[in-house]
Design an enzyme around this catalytic site. Structure first.
Site, PDB file in Angstrom:
ATOM      1  N   PHE A  37     -22.173 -39.804  13.547  1.00 25.41           N
ATOM      2  CA  PHE A  37     -21.224 -39.239  14.496  1.00 25.41           C
ATOM      3  C   PHE A  37     -21.967 -38.646  15.695  1.00 25.41           C
ATOM      4  CE2 PHE A  37     -18.665 -35.859  16.244  1.00 25.41           C
ATOM      5  CZ  PHE A  37     -17.402 -36.434  16.334  1.00 25.41           C
ATOM      6  N   LYS A 116       2.295 -19.521   4.901  1.00 17.88           N
ATOM      7  CA  LYS A 116       1.662 -18.496   5.742  1.00 17.88           C
ATOM      8  C   LYS A 116       0.159 -18.666   5.610  1.00 17.88           C
ATOM      9  CE  LYS A 116       2.119 -13.673   7.012  1.00 17.88           C
ATOM     10  NZ  LYS A 116       0.739 -13.352   7.304  1.00 17.88           N
ATOM     11  N   GLU A 174      -2.643 -20.535  14.106  1.00 19.51           N
ATOM     12  CA  GLU A 174      -3.601 -19.819  13.275  1.00 19.51           C
ATOM     13  C   GLU A 174      -4.898 -20.620  13.203  1.00 19.51           C
ATOM     14  OE1 GLU A 174      -2.138 -17.051  12.346  1.00 19.51           O
ATOM     15  OE2 GLU A 174      -3.324 -16.231  10.712  1.00 19.51           O
TER      16      GLU A 174
END
Ligand code: IVH
Length: 818
Positions: A37, A116, A174
């Site tokens: 990569f 959450k 988040e």
């Protein structure tokens, strides 16, 4: 390459890189190695440098970071970042649902549910489709601007294309560090002797506030988005907003769903109770939000939280278990970690058998007694923890756990420095895990880069005393013939209390017979574990007969074994046979049982016994003995390893310096020191003043360096490495100066430059004879002023009378521009 070809290649590379990023971040899989990569990325960056006209703002090359932020600017959020009410009980959740119904005056509403996430809240502001600002939550009203760091997160859109993209909008989500990344970082930190990160959440939050975005880029943060804000977005419901985010390329969690009533919400909650542990990050509950925006407005807010949303938190699961024993692990830095071995219990979807106890304080805090019944909990951390003792179940007469005072690996008395929680084994040089840690560091890709030496091989070489220090690696060449056949894992052996060497039954039976597979013998032995040996032997004879392979010969061998076993008067060990007895059956005509017993008292494997006795055995006997051995070093592996060791002698001085593992000398510091002193002898001679005068070198480092060179053993190691041809000075031919146009000049660059990234300007200055300094000081000849150079730096430069020049002026100075 023609410009057309370059353009096509840039597109091709970008597509490939985007594809692999997508696989990694969205699908949690990989098809190519990190190395491959990086190669693609490097090629892209080089091409874009050569053909800047084809560099597009959304190129994946724009994610590698390279900016330095000394202080984060604080801004006020346009929309306050609120928190959520939360509850652990179904009753309270029902009450919330009733409040919503009462507030709206009907039950015609739906919930949008998702997990959450336990990460760090972030707000992204987009203007004209471009990411202009990323801000942390801060106190909810104002937060810190961390745009440069956030830009390095590969799947956060920098530009949004498409029709009807609002002129301005805000997206919230988040940010998290995937658990796997967290573990990887900690493994590396442990190997480098650095303090471990406490948990993925803290690690994510710390990463977001790092000063160097190039370091952030390497940390592979990820983000789930869950909120879209702004005027005229053109959606009326939350699910529409989420679909819009998905369409624009934001990473939305795969956990969301719509629920028509609270019962469906309960169903959702229970369906994720166990499944949530398969997510790449920690989750601690479910957020439910009223889906319709008009209804949200009707419901409104209390002082801090919305009335239209709530978080339901899963109870941290706990279970009772029995403390069976405590194992003390010795880390690669010598730190001792006690681990509780527990009677297996099912907890949050997995069977738990062990729990971390961290250190002696923790054991004391819990007041642990031997054999206690304890409460085990699985919280945010990966390893479950013991939260308490069930005192009513304490066994009468049991004793408090006494912490060890000697190293379980090398018997050295442990030390505990003042103010530190952990005990340490001070036997830095002789304790096997510490030796392993140092050698692993030495061979690491970024140090001597000997990739044919993995942990298992190093461990084998250490345990069998072929190496005890990395200089020994360079002497393995002379021992190549001893390595052939060396056993890699010693799991099959046991030593009896009086030092006799035993081998597991399956391995012994396998070597003693012909035509029977090891797998079938293992299966047979499993049925007879813990049976008296004579019974097992009788049954093995039956087993041979039922298999009907070379029956006469095999039964004959087992009979011979029984005979020698009886006459040997050696102790017995369940499920094991004495190695000298088995060997005597196999090669008895060459050597007496007494000699084999004698050798086995001092050696730990069949291989080492054979090496020691150096017997003239036949090929056939050798093949049979081989069947007793564990996985062994074979010719291919050995030549590979020796080749890797030989090739490592070409590593430049800075890598060698890093590989030595001098405390506190990381890769960068090693580079600075190597380039500054050019020779290890000069570094060794350097005074405190000389060292402190170098940018980036502080007192702790000076102490480490001096302590290192004071130790005669270290000096001897260096001498040995020198004789083996490792590089202890900068190779003059390695990197000839491009010019001397900056000779003797001390230079700093500040702000964003157009022609160079951060590392490039440093390399460029050094390649032209100059020296790069990292901070504003009087000794600078000048500062290259880039875009947005910080005002405080500018002020300091002016105060000290350091000249500022533009990037263009600088380029002219070095003849890159007329
Ligand atoms: S929605 C009005 N959805 O929890 C607030 N928040 O306690 C709307 N969080 O600051 C937030 N996962 O950082 C929402 N799926 C999720 C979430 C989530 C985590 C965090 C978020 C927020 C905090 C509130």
């Amino acid at each position: 390459m023609t410009p057309e070809q370059a353009k096509a290649r840039i597109e091709e590379l970008s597509n490939q890189i985007n594809y692999h990023n997508h696989l990694y971040y969205q699908e949690d899989r990989i098809e190519i190695s990190d190395f491959e990569f990086d190669k693609l990325l490097e090629e892209l960056i080089n091409l874009e440098k050569e053909y800047p006209e084809f560099l597009v703002p959304e190129s994946p090359s724009q994610r590698v970071g390279g900016t330095i932020t000394k202080e984060f600017e604080t801004v006020i959020h346009e929309y306050r970042m609120l928190s959520l009410g939360n509850t652990y009980s179904e009753e309270e959740l029902k009450a919330f649902d009733d409040r919503v119904a009462k507030g709206l005056g009907h039950r015609d509403f739906e919930y949008f549910c998702e997990l959450k996430f336990d990460g760090v809240a972030i707000s992204l502001v987009y203007e004209n489709g471009k990411l202009v600002r990323a801000v942390t939550r801060g106190d909810g009203t104002k937060g810190d601007v961390v745009t440069e760091n956030v830009k390095t997160i590969k799947n956060i859109p920098l530009h949004i294309k498409g029709q009807n993209v609002p002129a301005k909008f805000e997206v919230r989500g988040e940010i998290f560090l995937p658990r796997k990344e967290f573990e990887k970082i900690n493994t590396e930190r442990e190997a480098n002797g650095e303090a471990l990160l406490a948990n993925p959440r803290n690690a994510a939050s710390g990463t977001l506030k790092m000063q160097d975005s190039a370091v952030v880029a390497k940390r592979r943060l990820n983000c789930y988005f869950y909120q879209l804000l702004g005027e005229d977005i053109g959606v009326n419901r939350h699910d529409e907003a989420i679909h819009l985010l998905e369409k624009w390329g934001f990473n939305v969690s795969p956990t969301y769903t719509k629920c028509n009533n609270i019962d469906e919400v309960f169903h959702y909650i229970s369906s994720w109770k166990e499944k949530r542990f398969e997510m790449p990050l920690d989750t601690d509950g479910v957020v439910l939000k009223v889906n319709d925006y008009d209804q949200r407005e009707e419901l409104g807010f209390t002082a801090k939280i919305p009335r239209w949303a709530i978080a339901y938190k899963y109870q941290a699961e706990s279970a009772e278990s029995e403390l069976l024993s405590i194992t003390y692990q010795v880390g690669r830095t010598g730190a001792i970690t006690p681990v509780a071995n527990l009677a297996p219990v099912l907890l949050a979807g997995t069977t738990v058998k062990r729990a971390s106890l961290h250190n002696a304080n923790e054991i004391e805090r819990l007041g642990l007694f031997e054999g206690d019944t304890v409460m085990v909990e699985k919280g945010g951390e990966i390893i479950p923890k013991i939260t308490g003792v069930v005192l009513e179940k304490r066994k009468p007469g049991s004793k408090p756990v006494v912490y060890i005072d000697h190293c379980p690996e090398c018997e050295s008395p442990l030390i505990r420095k003042e103010g530190e929680a952990k005990h340490f084994c001070p036997n830095f040089k002789g304790c096997p895990p510490q030796i392993l840690g140092r050698i692993e560091h030495f061979v690491h890709k970024r140090a001597m880069d000997i990739d044919s030496l993995g942990t298992e091989r190093i461990q084998t070489l250490i345990v069998q005393r072929y190496i005890g220090n990395f200089a020994d690696l360079y002497e393995l060449e002379n021992k190549a013939n001893q390595l052939l056949g060396l056993e890699m894992s010693q799991d099959q052996y046991q030593k009896s209390d009086d030092g006799y060497l035993f081998i597991s039954l399956p391995k012994a039976f396998f070597a003693l017979t012909e035509g029977l597979s090891l797998a079938s013998i293992q299966k047979f032995c499993e049925r007879y574990t813990e049976q008296p040996l004579w019974e097992v032997l009788d049954n093995f004879e039956m087993f041979i007969r039922t298999n009907n392979k070379k029956v006469a010969q095999n039964v004959g061998t087992i009979k011979k074994l029984e005979e020698i076993l009886l006459s040997s008067h050696l102790p017995q060990m369940e499920d094991y046979l004495p190695v000298p007895v088995v060997m005597n059956v196999l090669i008895g005509n060459w050597i007496s049982l007494e000699k084999l017993v004698e050798a086995s008292l001092h050696e730990n494997t069949v291989h080492s016994i054979l090496l020691k006795l150096n017997l003239p055995i036949t090929r056939e006997q050798e093949d049979r003995l081989k069947k007793m051995k564990a996985n062994t070093f074979q010719e291919g592996v050995i030549s590979n390893m020796l080749e890797g060791i030989r090739a490592s002698k070409e590593q430049p001085f800075e890598k060698v310096l890093f590989a030595l593992g001098i405390r506190n000398i990381g890769e960068n510091t090693a580079q600075i020191l190597a380039r500054h002193f050019k020779k290890i002898d000069e570094l060794q001679k350097a005074s405190t003043e000389q060292l402190l005068a170098i940018n980036g070198i502080g007192e702790t480092l000076v102490e480490s360096i001096h302590a290192y060179f004071k130790d005669p053993e270290n000096l001897e190691t260096i001498e040995r490495l020198k004789t083996h041809g490792l590089k202890f000075e900068v190779d003059a031919t390695e990197k000839p100066l491009e010019s001397e146009s900056l000779k003797g000049m001390k230079i700093l660059a500040s702000g964003k430059l157009n022609h160079f990234k951060r590392d490039e300007i440093i390399d460029f200055i050094e390649a032209n004879g100059g020296q790069y300094l990292k901070a504003v000081s009087k000794s600078l000849d000048f500062i290259i002023e880039g875009e947005d150079m910080g005002p405080s730096k500018k002020e300091k430069a002016e105060k000290l009378g350091v000249k500022l020049i533009s990037e263009d002026e600088f380029l002219q100075m070095v003849g890159k521009k007329s």
